[in-house]
Scaffold this active site. Structure first.
Site, mmCIF file in Angstrom:
data_model
loop_
_atom_site.group_PDB
_atom_site.id
_atom_site.type_symbol
_atom_site.label_atom_id
_atom_site.label_comp_id
_atom_site.label_asym_id
_atom_site.label_seq_id
_atom_site.Cartn_x
_atom_site.Cartn_y
_atom_site.Cartn_z
ATOM 1 N N GLU A 163 -0.199 -0.987 5.736
ATOM 2 C CA GLU A 163 0.862 -0.569 6.651
ATOM 3 C C GLU A 163 0.741 0.914 6.956
ATOM 4 O O GLU A 163 0.997 1.360 8.082
ATOM 5 C CB GLU A 163 2.235 -0.885 6.032
ATOM 6 C CG GLU A 163 3.419 -0.654 6.965
ATOM 7 C CD GLU A 163 3.958 0.775 6.964
ATOM 8 O OE1 GLU A 163 4.757 1.101 7.856
ATOM 9 O OE2 GLU A 163 3.576 1.569 6.061
ATOM 10 N N ASP B 268 0.829 -1.202 0.000
ATOM 11 C CA ASP B 268 0.000 0.000 0.000
ATOM 12 C C ASP B 268 0.865 1.254 0.000
ATOM 13 O O ASP B 268 2.043 1.236 0.391
ATOM 14 C CB ASP B 268 -0.956 0.008 1.200
ATOM 15 C CG ASP B 268 -0.220 0.007 2.538
ATOM 16 O OD1 ASP B 268 0.597 -0.916 2.763
ATOM 17 O OD2 ASP B 268 -0.443 0.923 3.349
#
Length: 374
Positions: free
Chosen positions: A138, A76
């Site tokens: 994350e 991400d």
């Protein structure tokens, strides 16, 4: 440019092309990685998260029943809405030695190098396996990797260590601060501001908890110290405050988001307790946004020496930003941070990684493969 670096650059372009912004479904990028690995004879386990539309990925090269090493990254990225971009953030744009794009540095460059080295690693006679671990969300407080870590006992022998490829200028980092974040929501009763007696001001209701946060932030400055960090103490800040519709309307909702960053050995969530106590007493709603521990790898640990040998650089004691490394350590897997690029380029327009950094990362992973054959 050698073939691995060229492959890594091609893969980085593909990875940057996925708009894998934190908090969104990630099936396309997970599918791409899974197919790439399958094309080189490596089976990937796609581990769905509880959200139902996001997944982690875990793959093993070599004997899974023996202790080995994890190469860990997240897929991400933060949003790319800043006005300073000179081109499409989700199209990798070469500019001399720079490879520009959202996530190029944080941290799709490391992932691209991992994937580019898969054919070479797969051709090695590995005595210790090398695992590839890719997580989601994350950037929202390490929400995805705990589910991956929970699945590991069924997928492999406990690893000897994990290398978290966050940007560290390919310098091993042995410690980082932990983090916890909460959202406070106060409810009121709307009305015209000329009749405050007929309403209840939600912003006013939030003020005692905000005052407690400011007091706690000040107190932490003289609390436990760890000179490895800058600043050397744990910290707390109110990051956002929102509420109200217009000046002449009594606000019926007010929210604040508060975070702590804790030195090693301190639970970041515990630092919020004075604020939580005031909030509970005032009837303010509490919602935990994220919580991950600090990292503290002993400088004498074999993983620290290995990371130094692989990177060719002496370890750095600590950094103040957080990563998934503390969660690996909490799960019983020693962890170190070592990845390409500079954290100062992350979360900014024109984020970039250099071709040289990409080549160095491929070489470092190749050296890990050689060590795993010994």
């Amino acid at each position: 440019m050698d073939s691995q670096t060229q492959t890594a650059e091609t893969l980085l372009a593909r990875l940057v092309g996925f708009d894998s912004v934190v908090g969104r479904p990630n099936a396309p990028i997970i599918g791409f990685v899974q197919n790439w690995l399958a094309g080189h004879g490596v089976r990937a386990h796609v581990l769905q998260g509880p959200e139902g539309d996001r997944a982690n990925l875990f793959a093993t090269i070599g004997p899974a029943d023996r202790p080995g090493y994890v190469l860990s990254g997240h897929l991400d990225v933060v949003p790319a809405t800043e006005p300073g971009w000179q081109g499409d953030p989700f199209t990798l744009r070469p500019d001399g030695e720079r490879l520009i794009g959202r996530g190029a540095c944080d941290m799709k460059g490391f992932v691209a190098a991992m994937l580019a080295m898969v054919p070479e690693l797969a051709a090695m006679d590995l005595g210790a396996p090398i695992h590839l671990a890719l997580s989601y969300d994350e950037e929202a407080g390490c929400r995805g990797v705990p589910h991956l870590l929970a699945a590991l006992p069924d997928l492999c022998a406990r690893p000897l260590g994990a290398i978290i490829g966050e940007p560290s200028n390919l310098t091993p980092v042995l410690a980082h601060k932990g983090k916890a974040a909460i959202r406070l929501t106060a409810r009121g009763v709307p009305g015209h501001s000329s009749r405050p007696d007929l309403g209840a001001n939600a912003i006013h209701a939030l003020v005692p908890a905000l005052a407690a946060a400011v007091a706690q932030a000040s107190a932490l400055e003289t609390g436990p110290q760890d000179a490895r960090f800058a600043p050397p103490f744990s910290s707390l800040q109110v990051g956002t405050v929102a509420g109200g519709q217009a000046l002449n309307i009594i606000p019926d909702t007010a929210c604040a988001e508060i975070e702590t960053r804790a030195i090693a050995g301190v639970d970041p969530l515990s630092l919020l307790e004075p604020v939580r106590a005031v909030a509970r007493a005032a009837g303010i709603e509490l919602h935990e946004l994220s919580h991950y521990p600090a990292l503290a790898l002993d400088p004498d640990h074999p993983l620290a020496a290995l990371a130094q040998d692989l990177a060719g650089r002496a370890p750095l004691g600590a950094v103040s930003f957080g990563t998934e490394a503390g969660l690996y350590q909490q799960a019983g897997i020693p962890a170190v941070i070592c990845g390409p690029g500079d954290i100062g380029r992350a979360h900014k327009p024109e984020e970039y990684l250099t071709r040289g950094e990409l080549a160095e990362t491929c070489a470092m992973i190749g050296r890990l493969g050689t060590r795993a054959c010994a």
